[in-house]
Design a protein around this motif. Structure first.
Motif, PDB file in Angstrom:
ATOM      1  N   GLY A 176      12.159 -23.098 -28.022  1.00 47.43           N
ATOM      2  CA  GLY A 176      13.330 -23.960 -28.140  1.00 47.43           C
ATOM      3  C   GLY A 176      13.125 -25.144 -29.053  1.00 47.43           C
ATOM      4  N   ALA A 177      11.928 -25.285 -29.620  1.00 46.11           N
ATOM      5  CA  ALA A 177      11.588 -26.441 -30.441  1.00 46.11           C
ATOM      6  C   ALA A 177      11.807 -26.147 -31.912  1.00 46.11           C
ATOM      7  N   GLY A 178      12.405 -27.100 -32.603  1.00 36.98           N
ATOM      8  CA  GLY A 178      12.695 -26.957 -34.023  1.00 36.98           C
ATOM      9  C   GLY A 178      14.124 -27.387 -34.296  1.00 36.98           C
ATOM     10  N   ASP A 179      14.427 -27.588 -35.568  1.00 33.03           N
ATOM     11  CA  ASP A 179      15.770 -28.034 -35.953  1.00 33.03           C
ATOM     12  C   ASP A 179      16.609 -26.926 -36.557  1.00 33.03           C
ATOM     13  N   ALA A 180      16.025 -25.766 -36.827  1.00 33.44           N
ATOM     14  CA  ALA A 180      16.751 -24.690 -37.499  1.00 33.44           C
ATOM     15  C   ALA A 180      17.876 -24.137 -36.625  1.00 33.44           C
ATOM     16  N   GLN A 181      18.958 -23.746 -37.289  1.00 33.95           N
ATOM     17  CA  GLN A 181      20.104 -23.144 -36.598  1.00 33.95           C
ATOM     18  C   GLN A 181      20.320 -21.720 -37.099  1.00 33.95           C
ATOM     19  N   PHE A 182      19.304 -21.121 -37.690  1.00 32.29           N
ATOM     20  CA  PHE A 182      19.475 -19.933 -38.506  1.00 32.29           C
ATOM     21  C   PHE A 182      19.050 -18.642 -37.816  1.00 32.29           C
ATOM     22  N   GLY A 183      17.808 -18.576 -37.379  1.00 31.18           N
ATOM     23  CA  GLY A 183      17.271 -17.343 -36.804  1.00 31.18           C
ATOM     24  C   GLY A 183      16.949 -17.492 -35.327  1.00 31.18           C
ATOM     25  N   PRO A 184      16.529 -16.396 -34.680  1.00 28.62           N
ATOM     26  CA  PRO A 184      16.243 -16.429 -33.243  1.00 28.62           C
ATOM     27  C   PRO A 184      14.945 -17.163 -32.905  1.00 28.62           C
ATOM     28  N   ASP A 185      14.853 -17.593 -31.665  1.00 30.46           N
ATOM     29  CA  ASP A 185      13.624 -18.202 -31.141  1.00 30.46           C
ATOM     30  C   ASP A 185      12.521 -17.142 -31.135  1.00 30.46           C
ATOM     31  N   LEU A 186      11.314 -17.538 -31.505  1.00 29.71           N
ATOM     32  CA  LEU A 186      10.218 -16.571 -31.621  1.00 29.71           C
ATOM     33  C   LEU A 186       9.281 -16.561 -30.406  1.00 29.71           C
ATOM     34  N   ASN A 187       9.710 -17.165 -29.305  1.00 22.54           N
ATOM     35  CA  ASN A 187       8.884 -17.093 -28.092  1.00 22.54           C
ATOM     36  C   ASN A 187       9.697 -16.907 -26.823  1.00 22.54           C
ATOM     37  N   ILE A 188      10.951 -17.326 -26.836  1.00 25.27           N
ATOM     38  CA  ILE A 188      11.824 -17.253 -25.673  1.00 25.27           C
ATOM     39  C   ILE A 188      13.020 -16.363 -25.980  1.00 25.27           C
ATOM     40  N   PRO A 189      13.296 -15.343 -25.194  1.00 22.90           N
ATOM     41  CA  PRO A 189      12.554 -14.945 -23.996  1.00 22.90           C
ATOM     42  C   PRO A 189      11.276 -14.143 -24.282  1.00 22.90           C
ATOM     43  N   PHE A 190      11.202 -13.507 -25.473  1.00 20.28           N
ATOM     44  CA  PHE A 190      10.004 -12.740 -25.789  1.00 20.28           C
ATOM     45  C   PHE A 190       9.483 -13.074 -27.172  1.00 20.28           C
ATOM     46  N   ASN A 191       8.176 -13.047 -27.279  1.00 20.59           N
ATOM     47  CA  ASN A 191       7.476 -13.258 -28.533  1.00 20.59           C
ATOM     48  C   ASN A 191       7.415 -11.928 -29.289  1.00 20.59           C
ATOM     49  N   PRO A 192       7.573 -11.913 -30.626  1.00 13.91           N
ATOM     50  CA  PRO A 192       7.525 -10.633 -31.349  1.00 13.91           C
ATOM     51  C   PRO A 192       6.229  -9.853 -31.159  1.00 13.91           C
ATOM     52  N   THR A 193       5.141 -10.544 -30.818  1.00 10.99           N
ATOM     53  CA  THR A 193       3.893  -9.813 -30.561  1.00 10.99           C
ATOM     54  C   THR A 193       3.961  -9.035 -29.253  1.00 10.99           C
ATOM     55  N   GLU A 194       4.993  -9.302 -28.435  1.00  7.48           N
ATOM     56  CA  GLU A 194       5.155  -8.592 -27.164  1.00  7.48           C
ATOM     57  C   GLU A 194       5.976  -7.314 -27.313  1.00  7.48           C
TER      58      GLU A 194
END
Length: 269
Positions: free
Chosen positions: A196-214
């Motif tokens: 949920g951290a960051g200022d971007a409004q462009f792409g999906p969150d990379l940890n919530i709910p799942f990280n791409p490595t999962e």
């Protein structure tokens, strides 16, 4: 019918309107209008070889970024925010370079001479576009070429603003995961948030709910970063591929290592 056709022709022939760029670099914010920038004493015509956004050589009327960043110091941290929510995190030092190597320029779209659309049915890279001459000399990432720029702000470093992005503090500063975190800031944070951290409004969150490595095997995740359309194709896809020139294999491993580490450090927004 003739009246409608004439009206449509008038709309198509209407020139682009001027825009303004907001600079928030200290106690006294500055607003630049298109006309002012085109007449800037350091404005000149430059040629960009293989422009990142247009994928071909382009010529622009541009002003050196160093001439606009009054009072900015090399160790400052800046953020360029685009009209579509893209938020590029930028170290000031490369932007201030005026000597040999990679040099940053603010390209200004002249309403009387509009730039071509980025692709069919889309807008141009204007009204303002941060471009680089000799980018290879400074290892400049595609994410450091924000277009449709609306504002440039001096900010606290990412680690101070968004502690939810930080790896385990027990890791040494030169640990591979911390090196991966630096690469994440440079290449990913302009479009994506994490925890949920960051200022971007462009792409999906990379940890919530799942990280791409999962949900990606390591080989497929790397392939996706290299060439997103090779795994998922859709007309409105916006994520660029990161070639080995931009993100060498060793750096890609470090970036994936950071993501994998953060899968174990989830913090719900």
């Amino acid at each position: 019918m003739k009246a409608l056709i004439l009206f449509g022709a008038l709309l198509l022939s209407t020139p682009l309107s001027a825009a303004q760029l907001n600079l928030e670099l200290g106690a006294s914010p500055r607003t630049w209008q298109t006309e002012e920038l085109l007449k800037h004493p350091q404005a000149q015509t430059i040629t960009i070889t293989n422009d990142v956004s247009y994928k071909r050589d382009m010529s622009y009327r541009a002003v050196p970024m160093a001439a606009l960043l009054t009072g900015t110091k090399p160790d400052d941290h800046l953020q360029a925010v685009a009209l579509d929510g893209f938020a590029a995190e930028l170290a000031a030092a490369p932007l201030l370079n005026t000597h040999q190597g990679a040099r940053a320029w603010l390209a200004i779209e002249d309403p009387a001479k509009p730039w071509p659309p980025l692709s069919e049915g889309k807008h141009s890279a204007g009204p303002f576009y941060l471009v680089w001459t000799d980018p290879q000399a400074g290892n400049i990432s595609p994410e450091q070429w924000p277009f449709e720029v609306a504002s440039i702000k001096r900010m606290a470093p990412v680690a101070e603003r968004f502690p939810a992005l930080l790896p385990d503090p027990a890791l040494k500063a030169d640990h591979p995961v911390n090196k991966g975190f630096a690469l994440f800031q440079k290449n990913c944070l302009a479009c994506h948030r994490l925890n949920g951290a960051g200022d971007a409004q462009f792409g999906p969150d990379l940890n919530i709910p799942f990280n791409p490595t999962e949900y990606f095997g390591a080989k497929f995740l790397k392939r996706y970063i290299r060439d997103p359309q090779s795994l998922r194709q859709w007309p409105q896809a916006k994520m660029p591929g990161f070639s080995s020139t931009v993100l060498p294999e060793g750096d890609l491993d470090l970036l994936v290592g950071y993501l994998k580490h953060m899968a174990g450090r989830k913090i719900k927004p």
